[in-house]
Design an enzyme around this catalytic site. Structure first.
Site, PDB file in Angstrom:
ATOM      1  CG  HIS A   1      -1.796   1.180   1.309  1.00 15.30           C
ATOM      2  ND1 HIS A   1      -1.648   2.131   2.283  1.00 15.30           N
ATOM      3  CD2 HIS A   1      -2.814   1.589   0.517  1.00 15.30           C
ATOM      4  CE1 HIS A   1      -2.557   3.071   2.104  1.00 15.30           C
ATOM      5  NE2 HIS A   1      -3.276   2.769   1.043  1.00 15.30           N
TER       6      HIS A   1
ATOM      7  CG  ASP B   1      -3.549   4.936  -1.692  1.00 17.64           C
ATOM      8  OD1 ASP B   1      -4.540   4.757  -0.953  1.00 17.64           O
ATOM      9  OD2 ASP B   1      -2.412   5.194  -1.253  1.00 17.64           O
TER      10      ASP B   1
ATOM     11  CE1 TYR C   1      12.046  12.959 -16.332  1.00 20.41           C
ATOM     12  CE2 TYR C   1      12.775  15.229 -16.221  1.00 20.41           C
ATOM     13  CZ  TYR C   1      12.381  14.138 -16.960  1.00 20.41           C
ATOM     14  OH  TYR C   1      12.303  14.226 -18.321  1.00 20.41           O
TER      15      TYR C   1
END
Length: 146
Positions: free
Chosen positions: A22, A66, A116
């Site tokens: 998770h 999620d 990034y």
């Protein structure tokens, strides 16, 4: 081979998806993304012969997004001054809507250099051969409730 598992999901990729917990994040990158340099502390899986949409669709069949964050899927925001169209994002919205009841509301954007930086902390990066520009996505794993 396994029944019910999309054939595009290799044993290596399935193992990584299963290992993730998770809130772990997964980047699916386009062909221009510096996957190897961003993924020095991540698992990098090469899927050069495939595009992002087909992998995203297959992954979301086994990977819950999620529910504890507002935007569990994030796109790399187009840089100001880049005259780039992103029709692939519409395809992403359609794919997410098939697998998550929030649909396009589950999708956010992250500024390019922040994307990034966050990629450097991802659990894994899938390097694809996707030729569309700004086709990179980051997924945050949720909880399997079934």
């Amino acid at each position: 081979m396994l029944k019910g598992v999309p054939k595009i999901l290799s044993p290596e990729l399935l193992k990584v998806l299963c290992e993730m917990g998770h809130s772990d994040r997964l980047v699916i990158s386009d062909g221009n993304f510096p996957a190897e340099s961003m993924g020095k502390d991540a698992i990098v899986i090469r899927c050069d012969g495939h595009g992002v949409p087909e992998l995203l669709d297959a992954i979301l069949q086994v990977f819950p997004l999620d529910t504890y964050v507002e935007k569990p899927m994030n796109l790399m925001e187009v840089m100001k001054g880049d005259n780039v169209e992103t029709p692939i994002w519409e395809t992403y919205k359609e794919i997410v809507a098939k697998h998550d009841s929030r649909g396009a509301d589950a999708i956010g954007q992250i500024e390019r250099f922040e994307f990034y930086d966050e990629s450097k902390t991802a659990y894994a990066i899938i390097a694809t051969g996707e030729s569309a520009l700004y086709a990179n996505i980051m997924l945050q794993k949720g909880v399997v409730t079934d």
